[in-house]
Structure formats: structure tokens, C-alpha cells
Design an enzyme around this catalytic site. Sequence first.
Site, mmCIF file in Angstrom:
data_model
loop_
_atom_site.group_PDB
_atom_site.id
_atom_site.type_symbol
_atom_site.label_atom_id
_atom_site.label_comp_id
_atom_site.label_asym_id
_atom_site.label_seq_id
_atom_site.Cartn_x
_atom_site.Cartn_y
_atom_site.Cartn_z
ATOM 1 N N THR A 31 -18.686 -9.734 15.159
ATOM 2 C CA THR A 31 -17.850 -7.777 15.650
ATOM 3 C C THR A 31 -16.666 -8.370 14.856
ATOM 4 O O THR A 31 -15.747 -6.850 15.318
ATOM 5 C CB THR A 31 -18.308 -7.578 17.059
ATOM 6 O OG1 THR A 31 -17.983 -8.709 17.750
ATOM 7 C CG2 THR A 31 -19.593 -7.507 16.932
ATOM 8 N N GLU A 32 -15.885 -8.969 14.438
ATOM 9 C CA GLU A 32 -14.335 -9.242 14.297
ATOM 10 C C GLU A 32 -13.769 -7.872 13.025
ATOM 11 O O GLU A 32 -13.254 -7.448 14.118
ATOM 12 C CB GLU A 32 -13.669 -10.136 14.040
ATOM 13 C CG GLU A 32 -13.603 -11.787 15.147
ATOM 14 C CD GLU A 32 -15.084 -12.324 15.218
ATOM 15 O OE1 GLU A 32 -15.506 -12.955 15.693
ATOM 16 O OE2 GLU A 32 -16.105 -11.833 14.450
ATOM 17 N N VAL A 33 -14.339 -7.567 12.538
ATOM 18 C CA VAL A 33 -14.016 -7.103 11.634
ATOM 19 C C VAL A 33 -14.650 -5.240 11.714
ATOM 20 O O VAL A 33 -13.361 -4.633 11.390
ATOM 21 C CB VAL A 33 -14.862 -6.698 10.497
ATOM 22 C CG1 VAL A 33 -14.786 -7.929 9.615
ATOM 23 C CG2 VAL A 33 -16.698 -6.868 10.582
#
Length: 249
Positions: free
Chosen positions: A121-123
Amino acid sequence: MTLIGRSRTRGVETLSLDAPERRNALSAALVGGLAAALTDAGKDPGVRAVVLTHTGNTFSAGADLKDPPDPAALVALLRQIVELPKPVVARVTGHVRAGGLGLLAACDIGVASRTATFAFTEVRIGVAPAVISLPLLPRTDPRALTRYYLTGERFDADEAARIGLVTAAGDDADDTLEPILDGVRRSAPEALAETKRLLTAKVLETFDRDADTLTALSARLFASASAREGMTAFLERRDPEWAVRAGHG
């Protein structure tokens, strides 16, 4: 407060991420506690293998946005798992997000129940899966990583096994784990250590080559305006201002 549960059964040390109220997010304290527990297990001749698992319905939600670990400390933890002279086996029965996936990739073997879900989920909060790429890139299908890194999509345990993020998926994680732990218990400690050394050589080459660069990238991104907006939006349960919403654009 104890953030790492410990128990032992027939030579297998189980370490449980135990901060379910924070979804076992990787805080500075949890990272430090897990590193200390791994150090103890690595030195203990009574430990044949380590199982890394969790309490609650989330293995780990990734970095604790309110108390994030230093990127260098996370790199050190991932390397410690890879270098530990005993097999480390992940047991996952819940959700895994972002930095939690780095823990899975650092483990030698991973088992997930079909209740588990996974997502990079970083982006979606304005950063990148930087330091966790150290164990992920050498061990996981590159085309699949391209998709899931760039989109943040959620995927299931069977897909996680298909792409090499975990070793096996099953309806019951403990049933799937049983023959693995039986095999480890039947193996000579010295042989296990040397065999693990053979298997992790390429992963450690990636750490040696890229750790400094990816640590710097992580620090830079977390300090960026996009990350500040993304993390604020996440905590406020709203879309970040840079998200393209349905029906717009």
C-alpha cells in the site's frame, strides 16, 4: 509493555507480534523488541527454528505512521532474519500490508491461511516499498511485484504462494505448517545453518549492494510533501488530494 510474545514447543521458538490494537504496526518499539527476541533465539542452542506469527487479525499493517522505525533499524531487522543461523518460518492467518510484507520475504519459509490478505500500500500514501525490496526482489516473481507495487491492489493467499511471497497456502495454517516443522526438527542444527547460508547468499548480496541506497530513498520519501499528505489523509480516513477520484479527470 511486551510487544513480542514468546513460547517454545519441542525446539521451535514462536515469536508473536503482539500489538493487535495497533494492527501490529512496525513501531520503533516493536522492531526493537523483535530484534532482541531474535537475538536470544539465535544464541539459544535449544532453539531449532523460529516461527514468526501474530495476535489479532493482522500480521502487520506496515510502518507505524505515528511512531515509524528508523529505516536503518528496519533494514537491520530484515537482515537479522535472513542471517539468523536457524530457519525462520512465517505463520500468517490475517492481513499483511506494506512493511509487513518485508518481514514475510525475509523469512526462509512462509505459510498463510486463506483468511490472509496482502497489499503493498506504500504508493497509496505517497512512498515506495524501498527497504523491504531487499528481501522481496530476489525472492518474488518480478512481473507480479511490478503490478502489486504500482497499484497497491489487495491479493489473496493463493496468489501470494504463486508469486513466491509465501511458500504455501492452506485452509489451516497449522496443518500446512506441521510437516515443515517436523522436517526441521529431524534435521541437524549445523546442517540447517549451512544450508540456510547457501540459500540466502544472493539475498545478502542485495543487502550489501543496495541497503544504503534504499535506506536513503525511504528517508527521503517519508519526508516528502506527498507522503505528509498521504499519511495525513490515511489517518483522517479520506482520499489524499492527489488521488484521481471516480468521475474526475
